[in-house]
Design a protein around this motif. Structure first.
Motif, PDB file in Angstrom:
ATOM      1  N   THR A  47      19.374  49.724  12.117  1.00 39.98           N
ATOM      2  CA  THR A  47      20.328  49.648  11.002  1.00 39.98           C
ATOM      3  C   THR A  47      19.889  50.420   9.771  1.00 39.98           C
ATOM      4  N   GLN A  89      28.006  55.447   6.479  1.00 40.56           N
ATOM      5  CA  GLN A  89      28.087  54.060   6.048  1.00 40.56           C
ATOM      6  C   GLN A  89      26.726  53.571   5.548  1.00 40.56           C
ATOM      7  N   SER A 117      26.380  47.790   6.594  1.00 38.32           N
ATOM      8  CA  SER A 117      27.577  47.844   7.442  1.00 38.32           C
ATOM      9  C   SER A 117      27.192  47.806   8.911  1.00 38.32           C
ATOM     10  N   ARG A 118      26.089  48.466   9.283  1.00 37.04           N
ATOM     11  CA  ARG A 118      25.661  48.415  10.676  1.00 37.04           C
ATOM     12  C   ARG A 118      25.113  47.045  11.021  1.00 37.04           C
ATOM     13  N   ASN A 175      26.280  44.247   9.818  1.00 36.25           N
ATOM     14  CA  ASN A 175      27.473  43.421  10.031  1.00 36.25           C
ATOM     15  C   ASN A 175      28.149  43.762  11.347  1.00 36.25           C
ATOM     16  N   ASN A 176      28.221  45.057  11.677  1.00 33.30           N
ATOM     17  CA  ASN A 176      28.841  45.445  12.941  1.00 33.30           C
ATOM     18  C   ASN A 176      28.061  44.907  14.128  1.00 33.30           C
ATOM     19  N   GLN A 216      29.008  42.296  17.167  1.00 35.31           N
ATOM     20  CA  GLN A 216      28.895  42.731  18.552  1.00 35.31           C
ATOM     21  C   GLN A 216      28.115  41.746  19.412  1.00 35.31           C
TER      22      GLN A 216
END
Length: 318
Positions: free
Chosen positions: A181, A304, A308-309, A311-312, A316
Motif C-alpha cells: 500500500t 491515488q 486508498s489502497r 481501504n480497497n 477485498q
C-alpha cells in the motif's frame, strides 16, 4: 484497430450480433448502424467461428518479420549495454547498426534506461510488489543533521551557518513503509540503537493496525547491527508474529520502497523550506505524514494516496 470515432466498437459489434440473432437480416442491421453489408457479415462470421473473442480487435503485428535484427546481433547489443553501460550512439558504430535500431533492441529487452540496471553487475533490476497489506514492511533509518536555534546556513548563510552547527548532533528518522500500500510511518529519535529500533517497530505496527493493516508478516531491513544481532529486535518481531528479513549487502534496490520514501521525506519535509529550529522541523513531520498517506498522489498506485489502497484491500479481503 478501432478508434474513438469508429462506427463499430466491441460493444457495437456485440449489438450487431444480438440484432442479427433476433432474426433480422444482416443488410438491414448494417444500414441502421451505418456500416456496409460486407462489414456486417465479416463480424457475424468472426463471431460464429471464434465466439465472443472474435468481436475484439486482432493484433496488426505480422506473423513473420524477415528484416528483424538477428537474435545474435541483439545479444551483442545487450552485452555491450550491460557490460560497458554504453548508449545507442556508442553501440551503433561498434556493430554497424543505426542508433535507432539499437534503441529499439534495448527497449525490447528492457535495457533502454540505465536506471533499470544494477550498475555493478549490469543485471536488470526486478521490480516487485507484495500481493496484500502487511505481507512485507520495509524499515530504514535516515540520519539528518539537527538545526540550531535561530536557523542554519539556509537562513543565515553558509559561513554563519557552519559556525553555528558545531556539536548540534543528528536526528535519526526511523521509517516503516508497507510494500503493497506504500502506507508510511516515521518517528524522530536521538539514536539508532537496538532498543530504539525495537520500540519504533512496535509503534509502527500499532499505527498500521489502526490504519487497517492488522498483521505484519515480514519486516525487511538493511544489515545494520540492531537488525542482525540484537535480542531486542528479535523480541519485537516475535511479539508481532513477524519474520525478519535482511537485504543483500550493497543492494539498496531490495529495500527500494523505503529508500524512495526517504527521498520524498527529504524533498517534501526536511528540505522543503528553511526551518528556524530543530523543533520546528520536527513538528512539521506529522503534517507531512498525514499528507503523504491521505492526500499525496502516488504514481505506483494509479495516482491515488496510500490510504486508498488500504481501504480497497480491506474491502477485498473482508
Amino acid at each position: 484497430m478501432s478508434h474513438r470515432n469508429a462506427r463499430l466498437t466491441v460493444h457495437g459489434r456485440r449489438l450487431l450480433v444480438e440484432r442479427v440473432r433476433s432474426g433480422r437480416p444482416v443488410a438491414h442491421v448494417a444500414a441502421e448502424m451505418g456500416i456496409s453489408r460486407a462489414t456486417g457479415h465479416k463480424w457475424i462470421r468472426r463471431w460464429q467461428v471464434e465466439g465472443e473473442q472474435g468481436l475484439h480487435d486482432r493484433s496488426s503485428r505480422p506473423l513473420t518479420t524477415p528484416h528483424r535484427t538477428p537474435l545474435t546481433v541483439e545479444a551483442r547489443v545487450c552485452r555491450l549495454r550491460q557490460d560497458r553501460k554504453l548508449g545507442p550512439a556508442r553501440i551503433a558504430p561498434i556493430l554497424g547498426l543505426p542508433a535507432s535500431t539499437v534503441h529499439r533492441v534495448l527497449t525490447r529487452h528492457g535495457l533502454n534506461r540505465l536506471a533499470f540496471l544494477d550498475r555493478p553487475t549490469g543485471q536488470v533490476i526486478r521490480r516487485y510488489e507484495r500481493a496484500r497489506p502487511g505481507e512485507l514492511v520495509h524499515v530504514d533509518v535516515k540520519k539528518l543533521g539537527r538545526i540550531p536555534d535561530g536557523g542554519g546556513h539556509k537562513i543565515l548563510g553558509r559561513q554563519a551557518g557552519r559556525a553555528r552547527r558545531s556539536n548540534v548532533g543528528f536526528d535519526y528518522v526511523h521509517s516503516a513503509v508497507d510494500d503493497h500500500t506504500r502506507l508510511a510511518y516515521s518517528e524522530i529519535h536521538a539514536d539508532e540503537k537496538a532498543d530504539t529500533c525495537a520500540t519504533f517497530l512496535r509503534r509502527a505496527a500499532a499505527f498500521f493496525a489502526a490504519s487497517g493493516i492488522d498483521h505484519i508478516e515480514r519486516v525487511l531491513t538493511d544489515n545494520a547491527w540492531p537488525y542482525r544481532k540484537s535480542l531486542a529486535w528479535r523480541q519485537a518481531l516475535a511479539e508481532l508474529g513477524a519474520t525478519g528479513k535482511l537485504t543483500r549487502p550493497y543492494r539498496p534496490q531490495t529495500n527500494g520502497k523505503v529508500e524512495r520514501f526517504n527521498r520524498t521525506l527529504l524533498d517534501e519535509w526536511a528540505y522543503l523550506r528553511p526551518y528556524t529550529s530543530n523543533t520546528e522541523r520536527t513538528a512539521a513531520l506529522t503534517d507531512f505524514l498525514h499528507a503523504y498517506n491521505h492526500h499525496r498522489c502516488h504514481t505506483a498506485l494509479g495516482g491515488q494516496p496510500p490510504i486508498s489502497r488500504v481501504n480497497n484491500a480491506a474491502g477485498q479481503y473482508t
